[in-house]
Design a protein around this motif. Structure first.
Motif, short mmCIF file in Angstrom:
data_model
loop_
_atom_site.label_atom_id
_atom_site.label_comp_id
_atom_site.label_asym_id
_atom_site.label_seq_id
_atom_site.Cartn_x
_atom_site.Cartn_y
_atom_site.Cartn_z
N ASN A 1 -5.77 -53.41 -44.16
CA ASN A 1 -5.47 -52.92 -42.81
C ASN A 1 -5.82 -51.44 -42.67
N ASN A 2 -6.40 -51.10 -41.53
CA ASN A 2 -6.82 -49.72 -41.28
C ASN A 2 -6.28 -49.23 -39.96
N GLU A 3 -5.37 -48.28 -40.06
CA GLU A 3 -4.71 -47.64 -38.92
C GLU A 3 -3.62 -48.55 -38.32
N ALA B 1 -4.06 -51.78 -36.45
CA ALA B 1 -4.46 -52.93 -37.28
C ALA B 1 -3.36 -53.33 -38.26
N GLN C 1 -1.58 -51.23 -40.35
CA GLN C 1 -1.36 -50.41 -41.54
C GLN C 1 -0.04 -49.66 -41.39
N TRP D 1 -5.46 -65.40 -36.48
CA TRP D 1 -5.56 -64.91 -35.11
C TRP D 1 -5.93 -66.06 -34.21
#
Ligand code: AMP
Ligand code: ZN
Length: 135
Positions: free
Chosen positions: A88-90, A93, A95, A117
């Motif tokens: 996960n990034n940020e 998303a 994180q 999803w």
């Protein structure tokens, strides 16, 4: 570089105890404290990178090679039926800990791990806009 306020820097350095599955000079692999499934692990680089936007290419490449090795090894250890590798990034998303890590999530037939999803539809407008902008 390390971040003195980062919990994963401290865990990776061994300053905070963890259930360590593997360690080398660049990484520590630990069991997640709130596992999505039995054996859920995290690959932590020993250097501090916020996430994929920030990590250097060599470490990123090594992390993925390590993911492959851990997935193969842990599939034998756990007897699981598959694996999700998640990263996960940020905040948008998902994180929550801002030190790069890869989730290795073992999957068992019939488990109720809620990853996934709702599938959308690629519209012509989106497709054209993105292809135009990437060039
Ligand atoms: P993310 O949402 O991708 O940033 O994931 C952070 C993960 O770190 C979550 O799965 C947490 O359960 C896990 N986590 C947070 N603190 C610790 C800790 N001290 N030891 C092990 N796992 C942790
Ligand atoms: Zn850190």
């Amino acid at each position: 570089m390390k971040d003195k306020d980062c919990i994963f820097c401290k865990i990776a350095a061994g300053e905070i105890p963890s259930a360590t599955l593997y360690e080398d000079e660049d990484f520590r692999v630990i069991l997640d404290l709130s596992p999505a499934s039995k054996g859920h692990a995290l690959i932590l680089p020993k250097e501090h990178y916020r996430n994929l936007y920030d990590i250097d290419e060599e470490t990123a490449a090594k992390a993925f090679v390590l993911a492959k090795k851990m997935v193969k090894k842990m599939t034998d250890v756990l007897g699981c039926d598959g694996y999700n590798v998640v990263q996960n990034n940020e905040e948008a998303a998902g994180q929550t800990v801002f030190h790069f890590h890869m989730h290795l999530i073992p999957r068992y037939k019939g488990d109720n791990v809620g990853l996934g999803w709702k599938m959308g539809e690629l519209t012509d407008a989106d497709k054209e806009e993105i292809l135009k902008k990437i060039k």
